[in-house]
Write a protein that holds these residues in place. Structure first.
Motif, PDB file in Angstrom:
ATOM      1  N   ARG A   8     -10.734  -3.542   5.307  1.00 50.59           N
ATOM      2  CA  ARG A   8     -11.816  -4.117   4.513  1.00 50.59           C
ATOM      3  C   ARG A   8     -12.310  -5.398   5.171  1.00 50.59           C
ATOM      4  N   MET A   9     -13.596  -5.644   4.984  1.00 48.37           N
ATOM      5  CA  MET A   9     -14.188  -6.883   5.463  1.00 48.37           C
ATOM      6  C   MET A   9     -14.215  -7.867   4.298  1.00 48.37           C
ATOM      7  N   ILE A  10     -13.520  -8.992   4.460  1.00 45.14           N
ATOM      8  CA  ILE A  10     -13.367  -9.974   3.391  1.00 45.14           C
ATOM      9  C   ILE A  10     -14.002 -11.293   3.813  1.00 45.14           C
ATOM     10  N   LYS A  11     -14.727 -11.901   2.888  1.00 47.95           N
ATOM     11  CA  LYS A  11     -15.288 -13.225   3.131  1.00 47.95           C
ATOM     12  C   LYS A  11     -14.426 -14.255   2.403  1.00 47.95           C
ATOM     13  N   PRO A  12     -13.621 -15.024   3.135  1.00 52.77           N
ATOM     14  CA  PRO A  12     -12.755 -16.022   2.483  1.00 52.77           C
ATOM     15  C   PRO A  12     -13.573 -17.069   1.733  1.00 52.77           C
ATOM     16  N   LEU A  13     -13.018 -17.565   0.656  1.00 56.73           N
ATOM     17  CA  LEU A  13     -13.677 -18.609  -0.115  1.00 56.73           C
ATOM     18  C   LEU A  13     -13.680 -19.914   0.671  1.00 56.73           C
ATOM     19  N   THR A  14     -14.722 -20.690   0.498  1.00 55.71           N
ATOM     20  CA  THR A  14     -14.801 -21.983   1.163  1.00 55.71           C
ATOM     21  C   THR A  14     -14.053 -23.035   0.355  1.00 55.71           C
ATOM     22  N   SER A  15     -13.903 -24.213   0.934  1.00 57.53           N
ATOM     23  CA  SER A  15     -13.189 -25.300   0.258  1.00 57.53           C
ATOM     24  C   SER A  15     -13.932 -25.796  -0.978  1.00 57.53           C
ATOM     25  N   ASP A  27       0.830  -1.204   0.000  1.00 58.32           N
ATOM     26  CA  ASP A  27       0.000   0.000   0.000  1.00 58.32           C
ATOM     27  C   ASP A  27       0.867   1.257   0.000  1.00 58.32           C
ATOM     28  N   GLU A  28       1.934   1.261   0.789  1.00 57.20           N
ATOM     29  CA  GLU A  28       2.849   2.406   0.817  1.00 57.20           C
ATOM     30  C   GLU A  28       3.514   2.603  -0.546  1.00 57.20           C
ATOM     31  N   PHE A  29       3.890   1.492  -1.176  1.00 55.74           N
ATOM     32  CA  PHE A  29       4.504   1.572  -2.506  1.00 55.74           C
ATOM     33  C   PHE A  29       3.511   2.106  -3.531  1.00 55.74           C
ATOM     34  N   ASN A  30       2.262   1.638  -3.452  1.00 58.50           N
ATOM     35  CA  ASN A  30       1.234   2.081  -4.398  1.00 58.50           C
ATOM     36  C   ASN A  30       0.953   3.574  -4.256  1.00 58.50           C
ATOM     37  N   ILE A  31       0.892   4.048  -3.007  1.00 63.73           N
ATOM     38  CA  ILE A  31       0.641   5.473  -2.774  1.00 63.73           C
ATOM     39  C   ILE A  31       1.807   6.312  -3.293  1.00 63.73           C
ATOM     40  N   MET A  32       3.026   5.854  -3.035  1.00 63.25           N
ATOM     41  CA  MET A  32       4.218   6.590  -3.456  1.00 63.25           C
ATOM     42  C   MET A  32       4.302   6.705  -4.976  1.00 63.25           C
ATOM     43  N   ASN A  33       3.860   5.656  -5.682  1.00 63.16           N
ATOM     44  CA  ASN A  33       3.964   5.633  -7.143  1.00 63.16           C
ATOM     45  C   ASN A  33       2.636   5.909  -7.841  1.00 63.16           C
ATOM     46  N   ASN A  34       1.644   6.364  -7.069  1.00 62.60           N
ATOM     47  CA  ASN A  34       0.340   6.720  -7.628  1.00 62.60           C
ATOM     48  C   ASN A  34      -0.293   5.541  -8.372  1.00 62.60           C
ATOM     49  N   ILE A  35      -0.258   4.375  -7.737  1.00 61.97           N
ATOM     50  CA  ILE A  35      -0.835   3.164  -8.315  1.00 61.97           C
ATOM     51  C   ILE A  35      -2.203   2.919  -7.692  1.00 61.97           C
ATOM     52  N   GLN A  36      -3.191   2.719  -8.525  1.00 66.57           N
ATOM     53  CA  GLN A  36      -4.540   2.467  -8.047  1.00 66.57           C
ATOM     54  C   GLN A  36      -4.790   0.968  -7.925  1.00 66.57           C
ATOM     55  N   THR A  37      -5.449   0.577  -6.851  1.00 65.44           N
ATOM     56  CA  THR A  37      -5.731  -0.832  -6.593  1.00 65.44           C
ATOM     57  C   THR A  37      -7.234  -1.044  -6.486  1.00 65.44           C
ATOM     58  N   ASN A  38      -7.728  -2.077  -7.153  1.00 67.69           N
ATOM     59  CA  ASN A  38      -9.151  -2.409  -7.100  1.00 67.69           C
ATOM     60  C   ASN A  38      -9.370  -3.457  -6.008  1.00 67.69           C
ATOM     61  N   TYR A  39      -9.715  -2.995  -4.811  1.00 67.56           N
ATOM     62  CA  TYR A  39      -9.891  -3.903  -3.685  1.00 67.56           C
ATOM     63  C   TYR A  39     -11.158  -4.745  -3.808  1.00 67.56           C
ATOM     64  N   ASP A  40     -12.065  -4.346  -4.693  1.00 62.80           N
ATOM     65  CA  ASP A  40     -13.303  -5.110  -4.857  1.00 62.80           C
ATOM     66  C   ASP A  40     -13.044  -6.490  -5.458  1.00 62.80           C
ATOM     67  N   LYS A  41     -11.891  -6.658  -6.113  1.00 62.90           N
ATOM     68  CA  LYS A  41     -11.558  -7.944  -6.718  1.00 62.90           C
ATOM     69  C   LYS A  41     -10.679  -8.800  -5.809  1.00 62.90           C
ATOM     70  N   PHE A  42     -10.492  -8.336  -4.581  1.00 66.77           N
ATOM     71  CA  PHE A  42      -9.646  -9.074  -3.642  1.00 66.77           C
ATOM     72  C   PHE A  42     -10.323 -10.382  -3.240  1.00 66.77           C
ATOM     73  N   GLU A  43      -9.580 -11.482  -3.324  1.00 65.43           N
ATOM     74  CA  GLU A  43     -10.078 -12.797  -2.918  1.00 65.43           C
ATOM     75  C   GLU A  43      -9.119 -13.395  -1.899  1.00 65.43           C
ATOM     76  N   MET A  44      -9.667 -14.127  -0.939  1.00 65.02           N
ATOM     77  CA  MET A  44      -8.837 -14.756   0.085  1.00 65.02           C
ATOM     78  C   MET A  44      -9.214 -16.224   0.230  1.00 65.02           C
ATOM     79  N   ILE A  45      -8.201 -17.074   0.300  1.00 67.85           N
ATOM     80  CA  ILE A  45      -8.417 -18.487   0.588  1.00 67.85           C
ATOM     81  C   ILE A  45      -7.514 -18.868   1.753  1.00 67.85           C
ATOM     82  N   THR A  46      -7.963 -19.791   2.571  1.00 63.42           N
ATOM     83  CA  THR A  46      -7.181 -20.209   3.731  1.00 63.42           C
ATOM     84  C   THR A  46      -7.473 -21.669   4.048  1.00 63.42           C
ATOM     85  N   ASN A  47      -6.488 -22.331   4.646  1.00 63.91           N
ATOM     86  CA  ASN A  47      -6.686 -23.714   5.077  1.00 63.91           C
ATOM     87  C   ASN A  47      -6.883 -23.804   6.585  1.00 63.91           C
TER      88      ASN A  47
END
Length: 210
Positions: free
Chosen positions: A89-96, A52-72
């Motif tokens: 952000r509130m993220i709902k991890p994908l199920t198995s 995030d710090e790198f993105n802000i420094m280099n004016n990089i935009q991130t689409n957090y709506d496409k963020f996906e999380m998986i966990t075991n």
């Protein structure tokens, strides 16, 4: 912001005169996907903070709506709060039972890794096809059998296809690839381009992968 690719070489080893290839590349670009693999949520948030710090420094935009999380790991809640550095952000991890596309274009497996994957795939295929587990693996992979390609073959085809696309590319990609070839030629101490003896049939690059 921009960066420069440069390579100096001698076209004639009997002369001290050097030739130079140089190209300036703008840092403005589009990044399709990024994948982070961590051992814990805290480690993930630390990486996201740096990103995030790198993105802000280099004016990089991130689409957090496409963020996906998986966990075991087993979670107490269906929704997980993730700290991205400058925001939460509130993220709902994908199920198995759910699937997600994993970016692996730059991932190259070792022979031991591919053999483990091939072994698992062959086992699943034999069970699915109701074949005895003692069925020779050659029956699965040979063209006279089921003609199922092993992962080593698929991986090699994709890498060679990527290389072939670079060879026939135009514009800036062509210039960058030319410099890469010159650098490789210098490292090999060769008087010919690494592609001079490259003899790969196009049918090997464009066969359908099963």
């Amino acid at each position: 912001m921009r960066y420069e690719i440069e390579h100096c070489f001698k076209s004639n080893v009997q002369s001290d005169q050097e030739e130079k290839l140089r190209i300036n590349v703008s840092s403005q670009s589009y990044m399709d996907n990024v994948m982070w693999i961590t051992k814990s949520k805290a480690q993930l948030e630390q990486i996201l903070k740096i990103a995030d710090e790198f993105n802000i420094m280099n004016n990089i935009q991130t689409n957090y709506d496409k963020f996906e999380m998986i966990t075991n790991k087993k979670l107490d809640k269906d929704i997980v709060e993730v700290n991205f550095g400058s925001s939460k952000r509130m993220i709902k991890p994908l199920t198995s039972k759910e699937s997600v596309r994993i970016l692996a274009q730059l991932l190259v497996w070792t022979n031991s890794q591919t053999e483990k994957l091939n072994s698992t795939c062959r086992y699943m295929f034999k069970r699915k096809a109701s074949l005895p587990l003692t069925t020779p693996n050659s029956i699965i992979h040979l063209s006279l059998g089921y003609a199922i390609k092993d992962i080593n073959t698929i991986q090699a085809q994709r890498q060679l296809s990527r290389l072939y696309n670079q060879v026939i590319s135009k514009g800036m990609m062509k210039d960058i690839f030319e410099i890469d070839c010159k650098q490789l030629q210098s490292e090999l101490l060769s008087n010919k381009s690494p592609l001079a003896t490259w003899n790969i049939s196009l049918k090997d690059l464009h066969q359908e992968i099963i």
